[in-house]
Design a protein around this motif. Structure first.
Motif, PDB file in Angstrom:
ATOM      1  N   HIS A  42       0.831  -1.206   0.000  1.00  0.00           N
ATOM      2  CA  HIS A  42       0.000   0.000   0.000  1.00  0.00           C
ATOM      3  C   HIS A  42       0.867   1.257   0.000  1.00  0.00           C
ATOM      4  N   TYR A  43       1.951   1.228   0.767  1.00  0.00           N
ATOM      5  CA  TYR A  43       2.849   2.378   0.872  1.00  0.00           C
ATOM      6  C   TYR A  43       3.475   2.710  -0.476  1.00  0.00           C
ATOM      7  N   ARG A  44       3.857   1.699  -1.247  1.00  0.00           N
ATOM      8  CA  ARG A  44       4.431   1.950  -2.571  1.00  0.00           C
ATOM      9  C   ARG A  44       3.458   2.738  -3.441  1.00  0.00           C
ATOM     10  N   LYS A  45       2.174   2.411  -3.353  1.00  0.00           N
ATOM     11  CA  LYS A  45       1.166   3.163  -4.099  1.00  0.00           C
ATOM     12  C   LYS A  45       1.136   4.613  -3.612  1.00  0.00           C
ATOM     13  N   GLY A  46       1.151   4.808  -2.304  1.00  0.00           N
ATOM     14  CA  GLY A  46       1.147   6.154  -1.745  1.00  0.00           C
ATOM     15  C   GLY A  46       2.338   6.974  -2.193  1.00  0.00           C
ATOM     16  N   VAL A  47       3.514   6.359  -2.215  1.00  0.00           N
ATOM     17  CA  VAL A  47       4.726   7.057  -2.656  1.00  0.00           C
ATOM     18  C   VAL A  47       4.596   7.445  -4.136  1.00  0.00           C
ATOM     19  N   ARG A  48       4.060   6.535  -4.960  1.00  0.00           N
ATOM     20  CA  ARG A  48       3.867   6.871  -6.394  1.00  0.00           C
ATOM     21  C   ARG A  48       2.967   8.089  -6.546  1.00  0.00           C
ATOM     22  N   LEU A  49       1.880   8.140  -5.776  1.00  0.00           N
ATOM     23  CA  LEU A  49       0.965   9.280  -5.848  1.00  0.00           C
ATOM     24  C   LEU A  49       1.633  10.561  -5.342  1.00  0.00           C
ATOM     25  N   LEU A  50       2.397  10.443  -4.253  1.00  0.00           N
ATOM     26  CA  LEU A  50       3.125  11.588  -3.706  1.00  0.00           C
ATOM     27  C   LEU A  50       4.113  12.140  -4.733  1.00  0.00           C
ATOM     28  N   VAL A  51       4.882  11.255  -5.346  1.00  0.00           N
ATOM     29  CA  VAL A  51       5.871  11.674  -6.345  1.00  0.00           C
ATOM     30  C   VAL A  51       5.190  12.371  -7.522  1.00  0.00           C
ATOM     31  N   ALA A  52       4.046  11.864  -7.958  1.00  0.00           N
ATOM     32  CA  ALA A  52       3.335  12.483  -9.086  1.00  0.00           C
ATOM     33  C   ALA A  52       2.915  13.913  -8.736  1.00  0.00           C
ATOM     34  N   GLU A  53       2.420  14.133  -7.534  1.00  0.00           N
ATOM     35  CA  GLU A  53       2.014  15.484  -7.153  1.00  0.00           C
ATOM     36  C   GLU A  53       3.218  16.404  -6.985  1.00  0.00           C
ATOM     37  N   ILE A  54       4.303  15.879  -6.436  1.00  0.00           N
ATOM     38  CA  ILE A  54       5.516  16.702  -6.294  1.00  0.00           C
ATOM     39  C   ILE A  54       6.044  17.078  -7.675  1.00  0.00           C
ATOM     40  N   ARG A  55       6.058  16.118  -8.600  1.00  0.00           N
ATOM     41  CA  ARG A  55       6.521  16.423  -9.967  1.00  0.00           C
ATOM     42  C   ARG A  55       5.706  17.549 -10.587  1.00  0.00           C
ATOM     43  N   ALA A  56       4.391  17.521 -10.392  1.00  0.00           N
ATOM     44  CA  ALA A  56       3.536  18.584 -10.929  1.00  0.00           C
ATOM     45  C   ALA A  56       3.898  19.933 -10.304  1.00  0.00           C
ATOM     46  N   ALA A  57       4.150  19.942  -9.001  1.00  0.00           N
ATOM     47  CA  ALA A  57       4.501  21.186  -8.313  1.00  0.00           C
ATOM     48  C   ALA A  57       5.869  21.700  -8.777  1.00  0.00           C
ATOM     49  N   VAL A  58       6.839  20.804  -8.928  1.00  0.00           N
ATOM     50  CA  VAL A  58       8.170  21.197  -9.401  1.00  0.00           C
ATOM     51  C   VAL A  58       8.070  21.764 -10.814  1.00  0.00           C
ATOM     52  N   ALA A  60       5.474  23.167 -12.234  1.00  0.00           N
ATOM     53  CA  ALA A  60       4.819  24.477 -12.167  1.00  0.00           C
ATOM     54  C   ALA A  60       5.787  25.552 -11.671  1.00  0.00           C
ATOM     55  N   ALA A  61       6.597  25.215 -10.673  1.00  0.00           N
ATOM     56  CA  ALA A  61       7.578  26.177 -10.159  1.00  0.00           C
ATOM     57  C   ALA A  61       8.589  26.549 -11.241  1.00  0.00           C
ATOM     58  N   GLU A  62       9.057  25.557 -11.975  1.00  0.00           N
ATOM     59  CA  GLU A  62      10.015  25.824 -13.045  1.00  0.00           C
ATOM     60  C   GLU A  62       9.383  26.648 -14.159  1.00  0.00           C
ATOM     61  N   GLU A  63       8.134  26.336 -14.509  1.00  0.00           N
ATOM     62  CA  GLU A  63       7.424  27.107 -15.536  1.00  0.00           C
ATOM     63  C   GLU A  63       7.220  28.559 -15.091  1.00  0.00           C
ATOM     64  N   ALA A  64       7.074  28.776 -13.790  1.00  0.00           N
ATOM     65  CA  ALA A  64       6.879  30.123 -13.257  1.00  0.00           C
ATOM     66  C   ALA A  64       8.195  30.894 -13.150  1.00  0.00           C
ATOM     67  N   GLY A  65       9.326  30.226 -13.456  1.00  0.00           N
ATOM     68  CA  GLY A  65      10.609  30.918 -13.465  1.00  0.00           C
ATOM     69  C   GLY A  65      11.524  30.612 -12.309  1.00  0.00           C
ATOM     70  N   ALA A  66      11.238  29.571 -11.540  1.00  0.00           N
ATOM     71  CA  ALA A  66      12.122  29.222 -10.427  1.00  0.00           C
ATOM     72  C   ALA A  66      13.506  28.850 -10.945  1.00  0.00           C
ATOM     73  N   ASP A  67      14.510  29.428 -10.323  1.00  0.00           N
ATOM     74  CA  ASP A  67      15.892  29.087 -10.646  1.00  0.00           C
ATOM     75  C   ASP A  67      16.383  27.920  -9.807  1.00  0.00           C
ATOM     76  N   GLU A  68      15.762  27.758  -8.647  1.00  0.00           N
ATOM     77  CA  GLU A  68      16.159  26.693  -7.729  1.00  0.00           C
ATOM     78  C   GLU A  68      14.912  26.152  -7.036  1.00  0.00           C
ATOM     79  N   VAL A  69      14.815  24.838  -6.955  1.00  0.00           N
ATOM     80  CA  VAL A  69      13.715  24.191  -6.247  1.00  0.00           C
ATOM     81  C   VAL A  69      14.312  23.290  -5.177  1.00  0.00           C
ATOM     82  N   VAL A  70      13.783  23.388  -3.975  1.00  0.00           N
ATOM     83  CA  VAL A  70      14.199  22.540  -2.859  1.00  0.00           C
ATOM     84  C   VAL A  70      12.968  21.760  -2.416  1.00  0.00           C
ATOM     85  N   LEU A  71      13.127  20.457  -2.239  1.00  0.00           N
ATOM     86  CA  LEU A  71      12.023  19.621  -1.776  1.00  0.00           C
ATOM     87  C   LEU A  71      12.132  19.422  -0.268  1.00  0.00           C
ATOM     88  N   ALA A  72      11.003  19.488   0.410  1.00  0.00           N
ATOM     89  CA  ALA A  72      10.971  19.276   1.856  1.00  0.00           C
ATOM     90  C   ALA A  72       9.995  18.153   2.164  1.00  0.00           C
TER      91      ALA A  72
END
Length: 127
Positions: A42-58, A60-72
């Protein structure tokens, strides 16, 4: 109202964005077991979903002009974002002595923050 003479008045010369992730609020996660490693399938599924949402956020940040992205990683013990999924991006494991690091400590001074999967605290009657 007059606009400033140059966009540099509005935006920093370099933009640093923090993408802060928790797990329980991620779209598609609907079982407690998907958020904790002790239920590995079940956790592997959760991690896949988490990674997909983080990728979308990263993205979007890059498209908005971010020069640096840090994941927390703010979920559980801060060991949920696989580094291999984000080569070249620093990942801050924001847990210390079994407790989450409060606020943006450990992130430096980002210009913007994007929150993925955040949720109300356990027992919150309004959350």
């Amino acid at each position: 109202m007059r606009l400033p003479p140059s966009p540099s008045v509005w935006y920093p010369s370099r933009m640093r964005v923090a993408v802060c992730a928790d797990m329980e609020g991620v779209s598609g996660i609907d079982r407690f077991e998907e958020c904790f490693p002790s239920w590995s399938a079940h956790y592997r599924k959760g991690v896949r979903l988490l990674v997909a949402e983080i990728r979308a956020a990263v993205h979007a940040a890059e498209e908005a002009g971010a020069d640096e992205v840090v994941l927390a990683d703010w979920h559980y013990l801060g060991r949920n974002i696989p580094g291999a999924a984000f080569p070249g991006l620093p990942i801050r494991r924001l847990w210390s002595a079994g407790r989450p690091v409060v606020g943006a400590q450990g992130l430096g001074r980002p210009d913007a923050a994007v929150f993925v999967g955040m949720h109300a605290g356990a027992g919150n009657a309004e959350g």
